[in-house]
Design an enzyme around this catalytic site. Structure first.
Site, mmCIF file in Angstrom:
data_model
loop_
_atom_site.group_PDB
_atom_site.id
_atom_site.type_symbol
_atom_site.label_atom_id
_atom_site.label_comp_id
_atom_site.label_asym_id
_atom_site.label_seq_id
_atom_site.Cartn_x
_atom_site.Cartn_y
_atom_site.Cartn_z
ATOM 1 N N CYS A 121 0.832 -1.197 0.000
ATOM 2 C CA CYS A 121 0.000 0.000 0.000
ATOM 3 C C CYS A 121 0.872 1.254 0.000
ATOM 4 O O CYS A 121 0.624 2.198 -0.762
ATOM 5 C CB CYS A 121 -0.918 -0.015 1.217
ATOM 6 S SG CYS A 121 -2.165 1.294 1.229
ATOM 7 N N CYS A 122 1.902 1.265 0.851
ATOM 8 C CA CYS A 122 2.824 2.407 0.898
ATOM 9 C C CYS A 122 3.523 2.605 -0.443
ATOM 10 O O CYS A 122 3.723 3.739 -0.886
ATOM 11 C CB CYS A 122 3.874 2.196 1.992
ATOM 12 S SG CYS A 122 3.287 2.416 3.682
ATOM 13 N N CYS A 204 -0.841 8.771 6.778
ATOM 14 C CA CYS A 204 -2.217 8.464 6.404
ATOM 15 C C CYS A 204 -3.059 8.274 7.669
ATOM 16 O O CYS A 204 -2.586 7.760 8.683
ATOM 17 C CB CYS A 204 -2.262 7.192 5.561
ATOM 18 S SG CYS A 204 -1.515 7.367 3.923
ATOM 19 N N CYS A 207 -3.270 4.867 9.503
ATOM 20 C CA CYS A 207 -1.980 4.337 9.957
ATOM 21 C C CYS A 207 -1.276 5.241 10.955
ATOM 22 O O CYS A 207 -0.096 5.041 11.252
ATOM 23 C CB CYS A 207 -1.062 4.107 8.756
ATOM 24 S SG CYS A 207 -1.729 2.956 7.542
ATOM 25 N N CYS A 232 8.204 3.599 5.470
ATOM 26 C CA CYS A 232 7.283 3.318 4.364
ATOM 27 C C CYS A 232 8.008 3.097 3.047
ATOM 28 O O CYS A 232 7.380 2.712 2.070
ATOM 29 C CB CYS A 232 6.293 4.484 4.208
ATOM 30 S SG CYS A 232 7.079 6.059 3.826
#
Length: 238
Positions: A121-122, A204, A207, A232
């Protein structure tokens, strides 16, 4: 890294070490005009650096990575910064097809399920857009500080980023949090109000959470994972 490039980085580091962040930014903006870029997440340190750049009208491109899952407070300080400094901070977004495929296959909150999912995702939301933003530039200004994590304690102020093939400059590397906050207050710089609620490192929304007194600086990021190597991928070293 070639010997010529290594010597160049060492020369820049020697010069920058004798200058204030404002002076260092001004010097490098002149030397790398048209090839120098600053990435902001609208954190305390990034807002301080943005002020140094914009108040001096330095020819530095400023951009942010809009992951699509940022806090409302982050969008607010982005807008306030544009208004106060009469600027337009450019945004880079995740590749539409990549993020659509990832969410469709894994689900919208799959990053809680495994480290691999979180890193994927990162990568889609941050790392790949960063590579597009840095393309064609020679020097990247960041808001990294030694206090952020043990891994950053030994960073040089100017270094070569082999992953992104670019010189990196960390003008506030040795500033303390108190020094950054004092600078922001002194100059009336817009900042993310989540900092007043215990949020230290803000990324985000799903997170990031507030930390408690005595917690590690990165304790509010990806708190469900192991404490080691909480990154990340934006500042990975090859």
């Amino acid at each position: 890294m070639s010997e010529i490039l290594e010597n160049k980085v060492q020369e820049l580091a020697a010069v920058a070490s004798k200058l204030s962040p404002q002076e260092g930014l001004a010097l490098l903006a002149k030397q790398f005009e048209g090839k120098i870029i600053f990435s902001t997440s609208f954190s305390w340190e990034d807002q301080a650096i943005a002020h140094m750049i914009l108040s001096q009208s330095l020819p530095v491109k400023i951009f942010t990575l809009d992951t699509g899952r940022m806090f409302n407070e982050t969008y607010y300080v982005w807008s306030r910064t544009n208004e106060q400094y009469n600027t337009k901070i450019e945004a880079y977004y995740p590749n539409q097809e990549a993020i659509q495929t990832f969410v469709s296959l894994k689900g919208p909150n799959s990053f809680y399920e495994s480290v691999d999912n979180r890193k994927s995702c990162c990568f889609i939301r941050k790392v790949e857009p960063l590579r597009r933003a840095l393309a064609g530039h020679s020097l990247w200004i960041t808001g990294l500080r030694a206090e952020h994590s043990p891994d950053r304690g030994d960073l040089p102020e100017i270094e070569w980023d082999e992953t992104n093939k670019i010189i990196k400059y960390h003008p506030l590397l040795h500033w303390t949090t108190d020094e950054v906050r004092a600078f922001i207050n002194q100059h009336g710089i817009p900042y993310n109000t989540l900092h007043d609620k215990g949020f230290v490192s803000i990324g985000c929304a799903p997170c990031t959470r507030a930390i408690q007194p005595g917690d590690d600086f990165r304790a509010g990021r990806w708190w469900w994972e192991d404490r080691t190597n909480k990154e990340c991928g934006l500042h990975a070293h090859s």
